[in-house]
Motif scaffolding. Sequence first.
Motif, short mmCIF file in Angstrom:
data_model
loop_
_atom_site.label_atom_id
_atom_site.label_comp_id
_atom_site.label_asym_id
_atom_site.label_seq_id
_atom_site.Cartn_x
_atom_site.Cartn_y
_atom_site.Cartn_z
N VAL A 148 0.92 -1.20 -0.18
CA VAL A 148 0.11 -0.06 0.07
C VAL A 148 1.02 1.36 0.07
O VAL A 148 1.78 1.28 0.37
N ASP A 149 0.45 2.20 -0.52
CA ASP A 149 0.88 3.57 -0.52
C ASP A 149 -0.02 4.70 0.18
O ASP A 149 -1.13 4.87 -0.71
N VAL A 150 -0.10 5.07 1.20
CA VAL A 150 -1.06 5.70 1.89
C VAL A 150 -0.49 6.97 2.59
O VAL A 150 0.62 6.84 2.98
N GLY A 151 -1.20 8.06 3.01
CA GLY A 151 -0.98 9.08 4.01
C GLY A 151 -0.53 8.22 5.17
O GLY A 151 -1.13 7.37 5.62
N ASP A 152 0.44 8.94 6.00
CA ASP A 152 0.95 8.03 7.04
C ASP A 152 0.09 8.05 8.20
O ASP A 152 0.12 6.90 8.69
N SER A 153 -0.95 8.80 8.26
CA SER A 153 -2.01 8.79 9.37
C SER A 153 -2.82 7.40 8.93
O SER A 153 -3.18 6.50 9.76
N PHE A 154 -3.05 7.21 7.80
CA PHE A 154 -3.72 6.00 7.18
C PHE A 154 -2.75 4.70 7.34
O PHE A 154 -3.48 3.59 7.79
N ALA A 155 -1.66 4.92 7.33
CA ALA A 155 -0.74 3.96 7.41
C ALA A 155 -0.74 3.15 8.81
O ALA A 155 -0.60 2.14 9.31
N ASP A 156 -0.83 4.34 9.85
CA ASP A 156 -0.72 4.03 11.14
C ASP A 156 -2.10 3.45 11.65
O ASP A 156 -1.96 2.34 12.47
N SER A 157 -3.15 3.69 11.02
CA SER A 157 -4.42 3.20 11.15
C SER A 157 -4.35 1.61 10.68
O SER A 157 -4.94 0.65 11.49
N ALA A 158 -3.84 1.52 9.42
CA ALA A 158 -3.67 0.09 9.21
C ALA A 158 -2.89 -0.80 10.03
O ALA A 158 -3.10 -2.09 10.31
N ALA A 159 -1.79 -0.47 10.50
CA ALA A 159 -0.96 -1.06 11.54
C ALA A 159 -1.75 -1.31 12.73
O ALA A 159 -1.18 -2.48 13.22
N ARG A 160 -2.62 -0.40 13.39
CA ARG A 160 -3.00 -0.37 14.45
C ARG A 160 -4.05 -1.75 14.42
O ARG A 160 -4.38 -2.49 14.96
N GLN A 161 -4.68 -1.86 13.12
CA GLN A 161 -5.43 -3.07 12.86
C GLN A 161 -5.00 -4.39 12.53
O GLN A 161 -5.76 -5.29 11.88
N GLY A 162 -3.57 -4.14 12.60
CA GLY A 162 -3.16 -5.79 12.14
C GLY A 162 -2.71 -6.20 10.75
O GLY A 162 -2.69 -7.26 10.50
N LEU A 163 -3.10 -5.11 10.03
CA LEU A 163 -3.20 -5.36 8.47
C LEU A 163 -1.74 -5.39 7.83
O LEU A 163 -1.52 -5.84 6.57
N LEU A 164 -0.63 -4.69 8.49
CA LEU A 164 0.73 -4.54 7.76
C LEU A 164 1.57 -5.44 8.56
O LEU A 164 1.72 -5.82 9.60
N ALA A 165 2.62 -5.93 7.75
CA ALA A 165 3.67 -6.82 8.28
C ALA A 165 5.08 -6.04 8.27
O ALA A 165 5.31 -5.01 7.66
#
Length: 381
Positions: free
Chosen positions: A117-134
Amino acid sequence: MPAPRLRTASVAACLALAAAPLGACGDKPTAPPRAPAVATSAADAGGMAALTTAAKKEGALNTIALPDNWANYGALIEGFERKYGIKVTVENPEGSSQDEINALKEHRGKGRAPDVVDVGDSFADSAARQGLLAPYEVAPYEDIPEDQKDPRARWSNNYGGYISIGCDAHRVKTCPATFADLRKPEYKGQVALNGNPTNSGSAFAGVYAAALANGGSFDDIQPGIDFFAELRENGNFVPVESTPATIAKGQTPISIDWDFLNLGYADEFREKGANVDWRTAIPFDGSFAEYYASGVNKDAPHPAAARLWQEYVFSPEGQNLRLGAYARPVLMDTMKKDGTLDKAAAEKLPTVEGTPTFPTEAQTEKARRTVNRGWAKAVSG
């Protein structure tokens, strides 16, 4: 953009080989190799050569929301395919950051899920908190400033820019240079954002910048919402997503967007011979800079290719391709020091004053909640 910390000697020596294939770096694993799906670095996967071999065997990379004219993704995809023979598929090219996160969840476990993914860093942080990123550390991970990456390496900022005001001088007699200018009655029905700030990182940043220009702060984005409500009430703001197509048609002759996009649009219009004189100003009254983050889907269908893509976009080749489209590479200062920066491209960047500051994770999350609650009501009618 803030200067990164100095890299270790081994990484410096590796990335200084800008003309060398990526396989020349990280070939010696530090431990028995792990499967790409769980590898947290190229060395962890057995070295760059092993990672490259595994990625080529997969033969494909799924991406999403990557328009060719956004931060040079067209050239990046072409370069990656040419270098590795891996086919890149782009789903929903004009999608938003939120669309990318939605796709990670909706397509989980399916072959069509995005690998990266390529997202605004606030969206990246949200995805990380949801356990979606490795978690994954690219070769120059230590050079990425601490405030531009996740502490657990689940995402790292890759490139960024400043909020700017683009304007078609063929249709607008005097182009605005500040947020204050946008209140003028001469801009009735002409001011637009690149998307909806509840799901678009660029539009959200535009509202944040407007807040800073109108007495707000990183802790208080409400003045930005109020500003656009005022523009909507006086008829200046049009809730149409600004794109090169809407600009060419005259629907959005003034667009608040990233400087790298507005500057790129100007080149695009000139090359096509379009009847558009697109000019870009970075407003001094609402100076706002932000990066976009890259991350690997925790359940990527092509885990090796996903990690190889990360290495590519953080390599000197990838970072200079960003720079060629006016996007500021996160490793720009480091590349200046080791001689890998494209100096000619760097000299084309617009001059900005001062050193940018960035909202914290908590401030951004608070701002996003405020926008999600109040945006629709503010601009409706």
